[in-house]
Scaffold this motif. Structure first.
Motif, PDB file in Angstrom:
ATOM      1  N   SER A 206       0.985  -1.177  -0.151  1.00  0.00           N
ATOM      2  CA  SER A 206      -0.211   0.074  -0.164  1.00  0.00           C
ATOM      3  C   SER A 206       0.768   1.368  -0.027  1.00  0.00           C
ATOM      4  O   SER A 206       1.954   1.466   0.706  1.00  0.00           O
ATOM      5  N   CYS A 207       0.451   2.161  -0.819  1.00  0.00           N
ATOM      6  CA  CYS A 207       1.060   3.261  -0.916  1.00  0.00           C
ATOM      7  C   CYS A 207       0.293   4.682  -0.815  1.00  0.00           C
ATOM      8  O   CYS A 207      -0.945   4.699  -1.026  1.00  0.00           O
ATOM      9  N   ASN A 208       0.576   5.962  -0.164  1.00  0.00           N
ATOM     10  CA  ASN A 208      -0.150   6.940  -0.095  1.00  0.00           C
ATOM     11  C   ASN A 208       0.539   8.122  -0.451  1.00  0.00           C
ATOM     12  O   ASN A 208       1.744   8.450  -0.256  1.00  0.00           O
ATOM     13  N   ILE A 209      -0.106   9.389  -0.677  1.00  0.00           N
ATOM     14  CA  ILE A 209       0.167  10.509  -0.669  1.00  0.00           C
ATOM     15  C   ILE A 209      -0.472  11.418   0.200  1.00  0.00           C
ATOM     16  O   ILE A 209      -1.673  11.531   0.611  1.00  0.00           O
ATOM     17  N   THR A 210       0.426  12.582   0.843  1.00  0.00           N
ATOM     18  CA  THR A 210       0.079  13.287   1.870  1.00  0.00           C
ATOM     19  C   THR A 210       0.573  14.560   1.941  1.00  0.00           C
ATOM     20  O   THR A 210       1.181  14.930   0.907  1.00  0.00           O
ATOM     21  N   ALA A 211      -0.159  15.526   2.760  1.00  0.00           N
ATOM     22  CA  ALA A 211       0.283  16.821   2.465  1.00  0.00           C
ATOM     23  C   ALA A 211       0.421  17.284   4.404  1.00  0.00           C
ATOM     24  O   ALA A 211      -0.054  16.468   5.172  1.00  0.00           O
ATOM     25  N   PHE A 212       0.885  18.251   4.795  1.00  0.00           N
ATOM     26  CA  PHE A 212       1.070  18.728   5.854  1.00  0.00           C
ATOM     27  C   PHE A 212       0.172  19.765   6.160  1.00  0.00           C
ATOM     28  O   PHE A 212      -0.127  20.680   5.703  1.00  0.00           O
ATOM     29  N   SER A 213      -0.552  19.705   7.489  1.00  0.00           N
ATOM     30  CA  SER A 213      -1.814  20.280   7.710  1.00  0.00           C
ATOM     31  C   SER A 213      -1.792  20.696   9.174  1.00  0.00           C
ATOM     32  O   SER A 213      -1.776  19.821   9.968  1.00  0.00           O
ATOM     33  N   GLY A 214      -1.290  21.932   9.654  1.00  0.00           N
ATOM     34  CA  GLY A 214      -1.135  22.359  11.014  1.00  0.00           C
ATOM     35  C   GLY A 214       0.132  21.463  11.805  1.00  0.00           C
ATOM     36  O   GLY A 214       1.316  21.655  11.211  1.00  0.00           O
ATOM     37  N   SER A 215      -0.310  20.692  12.664  1.00  0.00           N
ATOM     38  CA  SER A 215       0.851  19.753  13.051  1.00  0.00           C
ATOM     39  C   SER A 215       0.370  18.216  12.794  1.00  0.00           C
ATOM     40  O   SER A 215       1.060  17.236  13.300  1.00  0.00           O
ATOM     41  N   GLU A 216      -0.214  17.942  11.484  1.00  0.00           N
ATOM     42  CA  GLU A 216      -0.693  16.598  11.429  1.00  0.00           C
ATOM     43  C   GLU A 216      -0.374  16.461  10.056  1.00  0.00           C
ATOM     44  O   GLU A 216      -0.280  17.333   9.036  1.00  0.00           O
TER      45      GLU A 216
END
Length: 275
Positions: free
Chosen positions: A114-124
């Motif tokens: 499994s693979c994912n794409i993420t972004a930074f949002s606040g401290s999460e």
């Protein structure tokens, strides 16, 4: 404007212009997006050259709409929750989502996990997209899921781009919660790991958020050449995914991250060129 906390570029003199008050407010938001920390009314007056009463009125309008919010002693402004949610919605649903998803799906076929794409949002860390492995044993995290940055592979990468004092200020507002015995919950230990992450360009979540789950992440290069607000990671159960096996997939991860960066940099059909 999800992650102004990561931007360490030198500030560019702000140009606040537009044919209507709404366009001028939007230009002000573009200037605010360059900020890497809370700012004051006086700071924006000095950077934009606008009269203090005008800037005060504009900031009040943005605060009243929930786009900005007061920080600390009430003299500083920061990103409001409404603006954060808007930025997240844009990332989750924008027109390049389909092309990025195709790259992600191909990566899963190549790696088998499994693979994912993420972004930074606040401290999460916010999951923008995810493709699951067909293997019977897996951990399911759907797009829109959130994970604390300090126990996430891509979260560590986002934090590693920040100056130590800047990230400590950010993380001091939230507890470094221990989810497993491996979670780093002391600032000094986390800082030491983030220095290593910055030097090597990749990061692990070694059963730090969920027991039995190993994750390896890299950053998607920023199209502006500065700090990145997009990450790419592979996750799998430790019974079939050692650190050594994960590192063997690093070239595929980096190639996919470069492909996603090129997609992010594409000019939409019908948009004018910069020339």
């Amino acid at each position: 404007m999800m992650t102004n906390t990561m931007n360490t570029r030198d500030p560019i003199p702000a140009r606040i212009d537009g044919d209507t008050p709404n366009l001028r407010l939007f230009a002000l938001l573009e200037a605010i997006a360059q900020k890497n920390e809370p700012f004051t009314l006086q700071t924006m007056v000095e950077e934009t050259g606008l009269p203090k009463p005008t800037m005060h009125r504009m900031l009040q309008q943005l605060e009243g709409a929930g786009i900005l919010q007061r920080e600390g002693n009430g003299r500083h402004y920061g990103t409001g929750r409404r603006l954060m949610r808007l930025a997240e919605s844009v990332l989750l649903n924008n027109t390049t989502h389909g092309a990025r998803h195709a790259v992600l799906a191909q990566l899963v076929r190549d790696i088998g996990e499994s693979c994912n794409i993420t972004a930074f949002s606040g401290s999460e860390v916010l999951y923008l997209d995810r493709v699951e492995t067909p293997a019977p044993l897996r951990f399911y995290l759907h797009p829109g899921s959130r994970v604390p940055a300090h126990c996430s592979a891509t979260g560590k990468l986002f934090l590693s781009q920040m100056a130590p004092a800047q990230r400590r200020r950010l993380l001091s507002a939230v507890p470094l919660e221990g989810f497993t015995a491996n979670t780093l919950t002391a600032f000094d230990a986390l800082d030491a790991e983030l220095d290593q992450v910055r030097a090597q360009g990749h990061a692990f979540d070694n059963e730090e958020f969920l027991p039995g789950l190993l994750c390896l992440g890299v950053l998607v290069p920023s199209i502006q050449g500065g700090p990145s607000n997009m990450g790419l990671a592979v996750q799998a159960p430790i019974m079939r995914f050692t650190r050594e096996r994960a590192l063997s997939f690093l070239p595929q991860l980096r190639a996919a991250a470069e492909a996603i960066a090129r997609i992010n940099d594409e000019v939409p059909p019908g948009a004018p060129d910069d020339d």
